[in-house]
Scaffold this motif. Structure first.
Motif, mmCIF file in Angstrom:
data_model
loop_
_atom_site.group_PDB
_atom_site.id
_atom_site.type_symbol
_atom_site.label_atom_id
_atom_site.label_comp_id
_atom_site.label_asym_id
_atom_site.label_seq_id
_atom_site.Cartn_x
_atom_site.Cartn_y
_atom_site.Cartn_z
ATOM 1 N N THR A 34 -5.881 -17.699 -14.782
ATOM 2 C CA THR A 34 -5.862 -18.177 -15.610
ATOM 3 C C THR A 34 -4.820 -19.037 -15.190
ATOM 4 N N GLU A 35 -3.329 -18.836 -14.114
ATOM 5 C CA GLU A 35 -2.354 -19.607 -13.584
ATOM 6 C C GLU A 35 -3.300 -20.780 -12.264
ATOM 7 N N GLU A 36 -3.461 -20.481 -12.421
ATOM 8 C CA GLU A 36 -4.616 -21.524 -11.345
ATOM 9 C C GLU A 36 -5.864 -22.760 -11.357
ATOM 10 N N VAL A 37 -6.328 -22.140 -12.629
ATOM 11 C CA VAL A 37 -7.156 -22.938 -13.460
ATOM 12 C C VAL A 37 -5.917 -24.216 -14.168
ATOM 13 N N GLY A 38 -4.850 -23.633 -14.278
ATOM 14 C CA GLY A 38 -3.576 -24.231 -14.983
ATOM 15 C C GLY A 38 -3.515 -25.252 -14.502
ATOM 16 N N GLU A 39 -2.881 -24.602 -12.739
ATOM 17 C CA GLU A 39 -2.976 -25.604 -12.238
ATOM 18 C C GLU A 39 -3.744 -26.981 -11.806
ATOM 19 N N LEU A 63 -6.108 -28.533 -3.185
ATOM 20 C CA LEU A 63 -5.711 -27.540 -2.372
ATOM 21 C C LEU A 63 -5.890 -26.404 -4.276
ATOM 22 N N GLU A 64 -5.497 -27.328 -4.590
ATOM 23 C CA GLU A 64 -5.946 -26.240 -6.228
ATOM 24 C C GLU A 64 -6.624 -25.616 -6.341
ATOM 25 N N LEU A 65 -7.967 -26.209 -6.584
ATOM 26 C CA LEU A 65 -9.481 -25.552 -5.932
ATOM 27 C C LEU A 65 -9.041 -24.491 -5.224
ATOM 28 N N ALA A 66 -9.394 -24.413 -4.305
ATOM 29 C CA ALA A 66 -9.179 -23.946 -3.147
ATOM 30 C C ALA A 66 -8.184 -22.270 -3.259
ATOM 31 N N ASP A 67 -7.147 -22.855 -4.163
ATOM 32 C CA ASP A 67 -6.620 -21.459 -4.942
ATOM 33 C C ASP A 67 -7.166 -20.842 -5.605
ATOM 34 N N LEU A 68 -7.485 -21.514 -6.107
ATOM 35 C CA LEU A 68 -8.321 -21.239 -7.097
ATOM 36 C C LEU A 68 -9.969 -20.261 -6.891
ATOM 37 N N LEU A 69 -10.152 -20.936 -6.153
ATOM 38 C CA LEU A 69 -11.561 -20.155 -5.074
ATOM 39 C C LEU A 69 -11.392 -18.893 -4.696
ATOM 40 N N VAL A 71 -8.620 -16.853 -5.524
ATOM 41 C CA VAL A 71 -8.484 -15.377 -6.138
ATOM 42 C C VAL A 71 -10.462 -15.161 -7.043
ATOM 43 N N MET A 72 -10.893 -16.212 -7.244
ATOM 44 C CA MET A 72 -12.589 -15.619 -7.786
ATOM 45 C C MET A 72 -12.645 -15.019 -6.607
ATOM 46 N N VAL A 73 -12.625 -15.073 -4.800
ATOM 47 C CA VAL A 73 -13.132 -14.534 -4.006
ATOM 48 C C VAL A 73 -12.798 -13.109 -4.203
ATOM 49 N N CYS A 74 -11.324 -13.053 -4.582
ATOM 50 C CA CYS A 74 -10.670 -11.517 -4.279
ATOM 51 C C CYS A 74 -11.249 -10.901 -5.620
ATOM 52 N N MET A 75 -11.284 -11.701 -6.855
ATOM 53 C CA MET A 75 -12.212 -10.535 -7.500
ATOM 54 C C MET A 75 -13.423 -10.644 -7.498
ATOM 55 N N ALA A 76 -14.087 -11.081 -6.463
ATOM 56 C CA ALA A 76 -15.756 -10.721 -6.574
ATOM 57 C C ALA A 76 -15.807 -9.231 -5.386
ATOM 58 N N ASN A 77 -14.673 -9.455 -4.274
ATOM 59 C CA ASN A 77 -14.258 -8.478 -2.909
ATOM 60 C C ASN A 77 -13.817 -7.726 -3.765
ATOM 61 N N GLU A 78 -13.048 -7.630 -4.983
ATOM 62 C CA GLU A 78 -12.182 -6.580 -5.565
ATOM 63 C C GLU A 78 -13.445 -5.783 -5.782
ATOM 64 N N ARG A 79 -14.837 -6.365 -6.449
ATOM 65 C CA ARG A 79 -15.670 -5.702 -7.926
ATOM 66 C C ARG A 79 -17.079 -5.703 -6.938
ATOM 67 N N GLY A 80 -16.841 -5.817 -5.835
ATOM 68 C CA GLY A 80 -18.135 -5.732 -4.436
ATOM 69 C C GLY A 80 -18.978 -6.497 -5.196
ATOM 70 N N LEU A 81 -18.846 -7.759 -5.182
ATOM 71 C CA LEU A 81 -19.509 -8.386 -5.745
ATOM 72 C C LEU A 81 -19.892 -9.846 -4.696
ATOM 73 N N SER A 82 -21.453 -10.053 -4.969
ATOM 74 C CA SER A 82 -22.055 -10.787 -3.533
ATOM 75 C C SER A 82 -22.092 -12.485 -4.577
ATOM 76 N N LEU A 83 -20.575 -13.231 -3.912
ATOM 77 C CA LEU A 83 -20.505 -14.459 -4.204
ATOM 78 C C LEU A 83 -22.625 -15.415 -4.618
#
Length: 107
Positions: A34-39, A63-69, A71-83
Motif C-alpha cells: 500500500t505504501e509503494e502504491v502511494g509512492e 524505481l517506484e514501480l520496481a519497488d512495488l514489484l 513487494v509483490m514478488v515477496c508476497m508471492a514467494n511467502e505464499r508459495g505462488l507462481s507469478l
C-alpha cells in the motif's frame, strides 16, 4: 536484460533467504505494498500537474514501480505462488473476457 517472473522470484528468494527474519508477515507486506502504491501515485501526480512541495523530489516512476514489484514478488514467494502461472491465467482471462471491450486500432 531479459527476466522472467520465475527468475525474479528466485532472485528475491535468494536475497531474503540470507536473513533469519525471512519474509515479512502477510499483513505487513500488504502495508508495504500500500505504501509503494502511494509512492507510485505521488510520482504520477507530480508528472501530471501537481507541483511537488518545496524541496520534494518529483520521483522516479520506474524505481517506484520496481519497488512495488519487489513487494509483490515477496508476497508471492511467502505464499508459495507462481507469478508466472498467475500472470498467464490473468492474461488468458482478460484476452477472452475483454476481447471486444475496446475499439481496435486499424492495421
Amino acid at each position: 536484460m531479459s527476466l522472467t517472473f520465475e527468475d525474479a522470484q528466485a532472485r528475491v528468494d535468494r536475497y531474503i533467504s540470507q536473513f533469519k527474519e525471512g519474509y515479512f508477515p502477510p499483513l505487513l507486506m500488504l502495508a508495504r505494498m500500500t505504501e509503494e502504491v502511494g509512492e507510485v501515485a505521488r510520482v504520477l501526480a507530480h508528472q501530471n500537474g501537481k507541483t511537488p512541495k518545496p524541496g520534494e523530489d518529483v520521483g522516479d516512476l520506474e524505481l517506484e514501480l520496481a519497488d512495488l514489484l519487489f513487494v509483490m514478488v515477496c508476497m508471492a514467494n511467502e505464499r508459495g505462488l507462481s507469478l508466472e502461472k498467475g500472470f498467464a491465467r490473468m492474461m488468458q482471462k482478460i484476452e477472452t473476457r475483454d476481447a471486444d471491450r475496446w475499439t481496435r486500432k486499424d492495421t
